[in-house]
Design an enzyme around this catalytic site. Structure first.
Site, PDB file in Angstrom:
ATOM      1  N   ARG A  70      16.070   7.646   2.673  1.00 19.28           N
ATOM      2  CA  ARG A  70      15.314   7.067   3.795  1.00 19.28           C
ATOM      3  C   ARG A  70      16.079   7.189   5.110  1.00 19.28           C
ATOM      4  O   ARG A  70      15.510   7.459   6.167  1.00 19.28           O
ATOM      5  CB  ARG A  70      14.990   5.590   3.540  1.00 19.28           C
ATOM      6  N   GLN A 101       8.715  -5.937  11.192  1.00 16.23           N
ATOM      7  CA  GLN A 101       9.145  -5.928   9.793  1.00 16.23           C
ATOM      8  C   GLN A 101       9.819  -4.594   9.477  1.00 16.23           C
ATOM      9  O   GLN A 101      10.332  -4.402   8.378  1.00 16.23           O
ATOM     10  CB  GLN A 101       7.933  -6.086   8.874  1.00 16.23           C
ATOM     11  N   VAL A 103      12.413  -1.457   9.483  1.00 14.40           N
ATOM     12  CA  VAL A 103      13.879  -1.390   9.399  1.00 14.40           C
ATOM     13  C   VAL A 103      14.387  -0.049   9.922  1.00 14.40           C
ATOM     14  O   VAL A 103      15.547   0.294   9.760  1.00 14.40           O
ATOM     15  CB  VAL A 103      14.344  -1.603   7.932  1.00 14.40           C
ATOM     16  N   HIS A 119      13.473  -7.927   9.143  1.00 16.12           N
ATOM     17  CA  HIS A 119      13.920  -7.447   7.829  1.00 16.12           C
ATOM     18  C   HIS A 119      15.197  -6.612   7.909  1.00 16.12           C
ATOM     19  O   HIS A 119      15.500  -5.856   6.988  1.00 16.12           O
ATOM     20  CB  HIS A 119      12.799  -6.650   7.151  1.00 16.12           C
ATOM     21  N   CYS A 149      37.354  -5.380   1.166  1.00 14.48           N
ATOM     22  CA  CYS A 149      37.661  -5.927  -0.166  1.00 14.48           C
ATOM     23  C   CYS A 149      37.425  -4.927  -1.299  1.00 14.48           C
ATOM     24  O   CYS A 149      37.741  -5.222  -2.454  1.00 14.48           O
ATOM     25  CB  CYS A 149      36.842  -7.201  -0.408  1.00 14.48           C
ATOM     26  N   ALA A 213      -5.045   0.751  10.806  1.00 15.25           N
ATOM     27  CA  ALA A 213      -5.826   1.936  10.444  1.00 15.25           C
ATOM     28  C   ALA A 213      -7.071   1.549   9.652  1.00 15.25           C
ATOM     29  O   ALA A 213      -8.082   2.243   9.698  1.00 15.25           O
ATOM     30  CB  ALA A 213      -4.958   2.900   9.643  1.00 15.25           C
ATOM     31  N   ALA A 230      -2.624   3.123  15.457  1.00 18.87           N
ATOM     32  CA  ALA A 230      -1.922   2.336  16.485  1.00 18.87           C
ATOM     33  C   ALA A 230      -1.469   3.236  17.633  1.00 18.87           C
ATOM     34  O   ALA A 230      -1.446   2.818  18.790  1.00 18.87           O
ATOM     35  CB  ALA A 230      -0.719   1.631  15.855  1.00 18.87           C
TER      36      ALA A 230
HETATM   37  P1  NAD Z   1       2.778  -1.695   4.410  1.00 22.04           P
HETATM   38  O1  NAD Z   1       3.352  -0.390   3.977  1.00 22.04           O
HETATM   39  O2  NAD Z   1       2.491  -2.751   3.419  1.00 22.04           O
HETATM   40  O3  NAD Z   1       1.392  -1.448   5.172  1.00 22.04           O
HETATM   41  C1  NAD Z   1       1.260  -0.528   6.214  1.00 22.04           C
HETATM   42  C2  NAD Z   1      -0.011  -0.861   6.978  1.00 22.04           C
HETATM   43  O4  NAD Z   1      -0.089   0.043   8.070  1.00 22.04           O
HETATM   44  C3  NAD Z   1      -1.297  -0.677   6.142  1.00 22.04           C
HETATM   45  O5  NAD Z   1      -2.121  -1.821   6.322  1.00 22.04           O
HETATM   46  C4  NAD Z   1      -1.958   0.557   6.770  1.00 22.04           C
HETATM   47  O6  NAD Z   1      -3.368   0.460   6.779  1.00 22.04           O
HETATM   48  C5  NAD Z   1      -1.410   0.510   8.190  1.00 22.04           C
HETATM   49  N1  NAD Z   1      -1.318   1.812   8.842  1.00 22.04           N
HETATM   50  C6  NAD Z   1      -0.957   3.003   8.313  1.00 22.04           C
HETATM   51  N2  NAD Z   1      -0.960   3.944   9.272  1.00 22.04           N
HETATM   52  C7  NAD Z   1      -1.334   3.346  10.425  1.00 22.04           C
HETATM   53  C8  NAD Z   1      -1.540   3.786  11.766  1.00 22.04           C
HETATM   54  N3  NAD Z   1      -1.328   5.057  12.098  1.00 22.04           N
HETATM   55  N4  NAD Z   1      -1.924   2.897  12.696  1.00 22.04           N
HETATM   56  C9  NAD Z   1      -2.151   1.596  12.355  1.00 22.04           C
HETATM   57  N5  NAD Z   1      -1.969   1.111  11.106  1.00 22.04           N
HETATM   58  C10 NAD Z   1      -1.578   1.975  10.158  1.00 22.04           C
HETATM   59  O7  NAD Z   1       3.732  -2.190   5.562  1.00 22.04           O
HETATM   60  P2  NAD Z   1       4.198  -3.639   5.984  1.00 22.04           P
HETATM   61  O8  NAD Z   1       3.015  -4.523   6.140  1.00 22.04           O
HETATM   62  O9  NAD Z   1       5.081  -3.410   7.148  1.00 22.04           O
HETATM   63  O10 NAD Z   1       5.054  -4.212   4.758  1.00 22.04           O
HETATM   64  C11 NAD Z   1       5.938  -3.419   4.027  1.00 22.04           C
HETATM   65  C12 NAD Z   1       7.367  -3.891   3.967  1.00 22.04           C
HETATM   66  O11 NAD Z   1       8.163  -2.744   3.739  1.00 22.04           O
HETATM   67  C13 NAD Z   1       7.896  -4.491   5.244  1.00 22.04           C
HETATM   68  O12 NAD Z   1       8.576  -5.618   4.869  1.00 22.04           O
HETATM   69  C14 NAD Z   1       8.867  -3.472   5.833  1.00 22.04           C
HETATM   70  O13 NAD Z   1      10.129  -4.052   6.084  1.00 22.04           O
HETATM   71  C15 NAD Z   1       9.075  -2.450   4.773  1.00 22.04           C
HETATM   72  N6  NAD Z   1       8.848  -1.057   5.252  1.00 22.04           N
HETATM   73  C16 NAD Z   1       9.384  -0.647   6.436  1.00 22.04           C
HETATM   74  C17 NAD Z   1       9.174   0.640   6.884  1.00 22.04           C
HETATM   75  C18 NAD Z   1       9.769   1.068   8.211  1.00 22.04           C
HETATM   76  O14 NAD Z   1      10.776   0.521   8.616  1.00 22.04           O
HETATM   77  N7  NAD Z   1       9.149   2.027   8.915  1.00 22.04           N
HETATM   78  C19 NAD Z   1       8.417   1.534   6.132  1.00 22.04           C
HETATM   79  C20 NAD Z   1       7.892   1.081   4.901  1.00 22.04           C
HETATM   80  C21 NAD Z   1       8.102  -0.222   4.487  1.00 22.04           C
HETATM   81 ZN    ZN Z   2      33.869  -6.780   1.235  1.00 21.04          ZN
END
Ligand code: NAD
Ligand code: ZN
Length: 243
Positions: A70, A101, A103, A119, A149, A213, A230
């Site tokens: 990743r 959320q 990372v 997160h 450590c 989306a 978005a």
């Molecule tokens: P999720 O993967 O559960 O959901 C993603 C959401 O984004 C879906 O509802 C989907 O319909 C929507 N989506 C997809 N493409 C889109 C677009 N182009 N425009 C608008 N919406 C769109 O993600 P979440 O709700 O963030 O939860 C997942 C967890 O996993 C979080 O806690 C996060 O920390 C982590 N995560 C982070 C990343 C990152 O940092 N980019 C990626 C994957 C998961």
């Molecule tokens: Zn340590």
């Protein structure tokens, strides 16, 4: 209700306090996979099954391989129009906070400064035993060790089932109790506690808006919903950012 962009744009008055919550959807258009559907598979594993403390305890080398994959993937990604529009929104609205959320660090890279990465970050590592923690963007070995450590390091992210860093939830809740407009962007609304933020904001009088989306379990509980990418919708709301 289903809204149009002009209705939501009218809410984003510089005199209002605005809190935006983002999820993986805002980074999907930059090439960072979300955790849902086919995108959520790495090799044969569901991402959600690896981003967990029990998975790390049982198979640290597998979880680190996933995170190193990743990190390499995200290092090749750029902020997209959604990240840039939110950075511009922050400059236009004095009372603004972005809670993500994600990372991947892409909001910071886009210029967002009033930002809480609830997160954590792929670019942080910390020791599983002592307090050592650092930012590190370098290529890491399969099982990186703590320089203090000698024990195993772990990614500096909050995994499923883990509590948030102390203070982060307190800060988010305090902000959500005193907000005029709450936007939820690109989040599935399945991961707590972020999934409850819109309800808290609404209970305290905020107008709530979902941008996703597709419809989510939260759609019916929002005042307004806009469905589409978005990276198209957000730039149209912020003057000077649409292409
Ligand atoms: P999720 O993967 O559960 O959901 C993603 C959401 O984004 C879906 O509802 C989907 O319909 C929507 N989506 C997809 N493409 C889109 C677009 N182009 N425009 C608008 N919406 C769109 O993600 P979440 O709700 O963030 O939860 C997942 C967890 O996993 C979080 O806690 C996060 O920390 C982590 N995560 C982070 C990343 C990152 O940092 N980019 C990626 C994957 C998961
Ligand atoms: Zn340590």
């Amino acid at each position: 209700m289903q809204a149009n962009i002009e209705m939501v744009k009218a809410l984003l008055d510089p005199g209002r306090k605005v809190v935006v919550l983002t999820g993986a959807g805002v980074s999907a258009e930059s090439g960072v996979p979300t955790f849902r559907g086919q995108d959520g598979l790495w090799k044969t594993h569901r991402a959600e099954d690896l981003a967990r403390p029990d998975a790390f305890a049982a198979r640290p080398e597998l979880v680190w391989e996933f995170y190193n994959w990743r990190r390499t993937l995200v290092a090749g990604c750029e902020p997209g129009p959604a990240h840039l529009a939110l950075a511009a929104m922050e400059r236009l609205i004095p009372n603004f906070l972005l809670i993500t959320q994600n990372v991947d660090g892409l909001h910071g890279q886009a210029g967002s400064r009033k930002l809480v990465e609830m997160h954590g970050s792929l670019w942080q590592v910390r020791c599983t035993v002592c307090t050592h923690a650092r930012e590190d963007r370098s290529a890491l070995p399969p099982l990186p060790e703590c320089p203090v450590c000698g024990h195993l390091l772990r990614p500096g992210v909050v995994w499923f089932g883990e509590p948030l860093t102390p203070g982060v939830l307190r800060l988010a809740v305090a902000q959500l109790r005193d907000v005029d407009v709450f936007l939820s962007v690109g989040t599935s609304g399945l991961v707590q506690p972020a999934a409850s933020f819109h309800q808290l904001a609404r209970d305290h009088g905020a107008v709530t808006v979902e941008i996703n989306a597709e419809p989510t379990p939260s759609t019916g509980l929002m005042d307004f919903a806009l469905h589409g990418p978005a990276g198209v919708i957000l730039p149209e709301m912020v003057p000077g950012t649409a292409s």
